[in-house]
Design a protein around this motif. Sequence first.
Motif, PDB file in Angstrom:
ATOM      1  N   ASP A  38       0.830  -1.214   0.000  1.00  0.00           N
ATOM      2  CA  ASP A  38       0.000   0.000   0.000  1.00  0.00           C
ATOM      3  C   ASP A  38       0.860   1.258   0.000  1.00  0.00           C
ATOM      4  OD1 ASP A  38      -2.276  -1.563   0.038  1.00  0.00           O
ATOM      5  OD2 ASP A  38      -2.482  -1.460   2.223  1.00  0.00           O
ATOM      6  N   ILE A  39       0.747   2.031  -1.069  1.00  0.00           N
ATOM      7  CA  ILE A  39       1.520   3.256  -1.209  1.00  0.00           C
ATOM      8  C   ILE A  39       0.828   4.376  -0.448  1.00  0.00           C
ATOM      9  CG2 ILE A  39       2.331   4.988  -2.877  1.00  0.00           C
ATOM     10  CD1 ILE A  39       2.820   2.542  -4.764  1.00  0.00           C
ATOM     11  N   VAL A  40       1.616   5.073   0.393  1.00  0.00           N
ATOM     12  CA  VAL A  40       1.056   6.102   1.275  1.00  0.00           C
ATOM     13  C   VAL A  40       1.577   7.507   0.979  1.00  0.00           C
ATOM     14  CG1 VAL A  40       0.572   4.478   3.151  1.00  0.00           C
ATOM     15  CG2 VAL A  40       2.792   5.626   3.074  1.00  0.00           C
ATOM     16  N   PHE A  41       2.635   7.615   0.154  1.00  0.00           N
ATOM     17  CA  PHE A  41       3.215   8.924  -0.127  1.00  0.00           C
ATOM     18  C   PHE A  41       4.023   8.863  -1.413  1.00  0.00           C
ATOM     19  CE2 PHE A  41       6.848  11.892   0.264  1.00  0.00           C
ATOM     20  CZ  PHE A  41       6.156  13.083   0.414  1.00  0.00           C
ATOM     21  N   VAL A  42       3.926   9.931  -2.215  1.00  0.00           N
ATOM     22  CA  VAL A  42       4.700  10.043  -3.447  1.00  0.00           C
ATOM     23  C   VAL A  42       5.340  11.426  -3.489  1.00  0.00           C
ATOM     24  CG1 VAL A  42       4.585  10.019  -5.970  1.00  0.00           C
ATOM     25  CG2 VAL A  42       3.131   8.477  -4.664  1.00  0.00           C
ATOM     26  N   GLU A  43       6.641  11.458  -3.754  1.00  0.00           N
ATOM     27  CA  GLU A  43       7.359  12.732  -3.919  1.00  0.00           C
ATOM     28  C   GLU A  43       7.837  12.806  -5.365  1.00  0.00           C
ATOM     29  OE1 GLU A  43      11.670  14.230  -2.568  1.00  0.00           O
ATOM     30  OE2 GLU A  43      10.350  13.718  -0.898  1.00  0.00           O
ATOM     31  N   PHE A  57      14.418  10.604  -9.715  1.00  0.00           N
ATOM     32  CA  PHE A  57      13.526  11.745  -9.930  1.00  0.00           C
ATOM     33  C   PHE A  57      12.491  11.904  -8.830  1.00  0.00           C
ATOM     34  CE2 PHE A  57      10.969   8.501 -12.206  1.00  0.00           C
ATOM     35  CZ  PHE A  57       9.706   8.758 -11.703  1.00  0.00           C
ATOM     36  N   GLY A  58      12.400  10.947  -7.942  1.00  0.00           N
ATOM     37  CA  GLY A  58      11.399  11.051  -6.885  1.00  0.00           C
ATOM     38  C   GLY A  58      11.470   9.869  -5.945  1.00  0.00           C
ATOM     39  N   VAL A  59      10.456   9.801  -5.072  1.00  0.00           N
ATOM     40  CA  VAL A  59      10.404   8.757  -4.044  1.00  0.00           C
ATOM     41  C   VAL A  59       8.964   8.281  -3.918  1.00  0.00           C
ATOM     42  CG1 VAL A  59      10.695   8.305  -1.558  1.00  0.00           C
ATOM     43  CG2 VAL A  59      12.330   9.761  -2.755  1.00  0.00           C
ATOM     44  N   VAL A  60       8.805   6.993  -3.686  1.00  0.00           N
ATOM     45  CA  VAL A  60       7.495   6.436  -3.369  1.00  0.00           C
ATOM     46  C   VAL A  60       7.643   5.703  -2.041  1.00  0.00           C
ATOM     47  CG1 VAL A  60       7.822   4.314  -4.711  1.00  0.00           C
ATOM     48  CG2 VAL A  60       5.535   5.120  -4.262  1.00  0.00           C
ATOM     49  N   GLU A  61       6.689   5.961  -1.156  1.00  0.00           N
ATOM     50  CA  GLU A  61       6.741   5.367   0.184  1.00  0.00           C
ATOM     51  C   GLU A  61       5.506   4.497   0.370  1.00  0.00           C
ATOM     52  OE1 GLU A  61       6.687   7.008   4.756  1.00  0.00           O
ATOM     53  OE2 GLU A  61       7.641   8.251   3.224  1.00  0.00           O
ATOM     54  N   ASP A  68      13.380   4.786  -4.139  1.00  0.00           N
ATOM     55  CA  ASP A  68      13.693   5.848  -5.083  1.00  0.00           C
ATOM     56  C   ASP A  68      13.100   5.491  -6.435  1.00  0.00           C
ATOM     57  OD1 ASP A  68      15.180   7.257  -3.195  1.00  0.00           O
ATOM     58  OD2 ASP A  68      17.032   6.215  -3.711  1.00  0.00           O
ATOM     59  N   LEU A  69      12.771   6.524  -7.200  1.00  0.00           N
ATOM     60  CA  LEU A  69      12.257   6.359  -8.558  1.00  0.00           C
ATOM     61  C   LEU A  69      13.336   6.839  -9.521  1.00  0.00           C
ATOM     62  CD1 LEU A  69       8.767   7.936  -7.862  1.00  0.00           C
ATOM     63  CD2 LEU A  69       9.251   5.501  -8.178  1.00  0.00           C
ATOM     64  N   PHE A  85      -0.839  13.226  -4.738  1.00  0.00           N
ATOM     65  CA  PHE A  85      -0.476  13.829  -3.450  1.00  0.00           C
ATOM     66  C   PHE A  85      -1.577  13.597  -2.409  1.00  0.00           C
ATOM     67  CE2 PHE A  85       1.949  16.851  -6.368  1.00  0.00           C
ATOM     68  CZ  PHE A  85       3.087  16.059  -6.336  1.00  0.00           C
ATOM     69  N   ASP A  86      -2.831  13.576  -2.855  1.00  0.00           N
ATOM     70  CA  ASP A  86      -3.961  13.307  -1.954  1.00  0.00           C
ATOM     71  C   ASP A  86      -4.405  11.849  -2.004  1.00  0.00           C
ATOM     72  OD1 ASP A  86      -4.152  15.982  -1.084  1.00  0.00           O
ATOM     73  OD2 ASP A  86      -5.350  16.504  -2.845  1.00  0.00           O
ATOM     74  N   GLN A  87      -4.124  11.172  -3.115  1.00  0.00           N
ATOM     75  CA  GLN A  87      -4.569   9.791  -3.296  1.00  0.00           C
ATOM     76  C   GLN A  87      -3.424   8.918  -3.822  1.00  0.00           C
ATOM     77  OE1 GLN A  87      -7.877  11.155  -5.984  1.00  0.00           O
ATOM     78  NE2 GLN A  87      -8.976   9.558  -4.867  1.00  0.00           N
ATOM     79  N   PRO A  88      -2.372   8.728  -3.033  1.00  0.00           N
ATOM     80  CA  PRO A  88      -1.242   7.919  -3.513  1.00  0.00           C
ATOM     81  C   PRO A  88      -1.646   6.481  -3.846  1.00  0.00           C
ATOM     82  CG  PRO A  88      -1.030   8.349  -1.163  1.00  0.00           C
ATOM     83  CD  PRO A  88      -2.164   9.196  -1.660  1.00  0.00           C
ATOM     84  N   GLU A  89      -2.773   6.029  -3.293  1.00  0.00           N
ATOM     85  CA  GLU A  89      -3.234   4.668  -3.550  1.00  0.00           C
ATOM     86  C   GLU A  89      -3.615   4.445  -5.020  1.00  0.00           C
ATOM     87  OE1 GLU A  89      -6.851   7.044  -2.218  1.00  0.00           O
ATOM     88  OE2 GLU A  89      -4.769   6.895  -1.547  1.00  0.00           O
ATOM     89  N   LEU A  90      -3.770   5.522  -5.788  1.00  0.00           N
ATOM     90  CA  LEU A  90      -4.043   5.377  -7.224  1.00  0.00           C
ATOM     91  C   LEU A  90      -2.931   4.603  -7.922  1.00  0.00           C
ATOM     92  CD1 LEU A  90      -5.408   8.937  -8.129  1.00  0.00           C
ATOM     93  CD2 LEU A  90      -6.719   6.801  -8.034  1.00  0.00           C
ATOM     94  N   VAL A  91      -1.705   4.703  -7.408  1.00  0.00           N
ATOM     95  CA  VAL A  91      -0.587   3.952  -7.983  1.00  0.00           C
ATOM     96  C   VAL A  91      -0.847   2.457  -7.829  1.00  0.00           C
ATOM     97  CG1 VAL A  91       1.901   3.493  -7.873  1.00  0.00           C
ATOM     98  CG2 VAL A  91       1.049   5.830  -7.593  1.00  0.00           C
TER      99      VAL A  91
END
Length: 126
Positions: A38-43, A57-61, A68-69, A85-91
Amino acid sequence: MFEVPADRKYQESHEYATTGSDAAKIGITDFAQDELGDIVFVELPEVGEEITQGAEFGVVESIKAVSDLYAPVSGTVSAVNEALFDQPELVNEDPYGEGWMLEVDVADEAEFDDLLSAETYRDQTE
């Protein structure tokens, strides 16, 4: 069996880039989101930033890990999927659709030649 659409190219680090237009959509694969849980944060970078093939280029938590991405292609970020940013679960729910991360104006189409085909990527993840 994980979904691996044929209309994009893949990296061994489980990012994809769509092919067939000047702007490539970038995200993580179905396999990657499943492994992460379950993804909870995307940078993500901001529009206008440059990304370089193979560079972070970014991070997924997720609830399991922080990952790292890495950019599958180089270019200028033309759009960021701000819904994440509001719905990281879309990933998790739709990694190839609503869960896309960036759109990039590709600097060099030849970089797609460095990426894996859907068939090769599928073979590596089975």
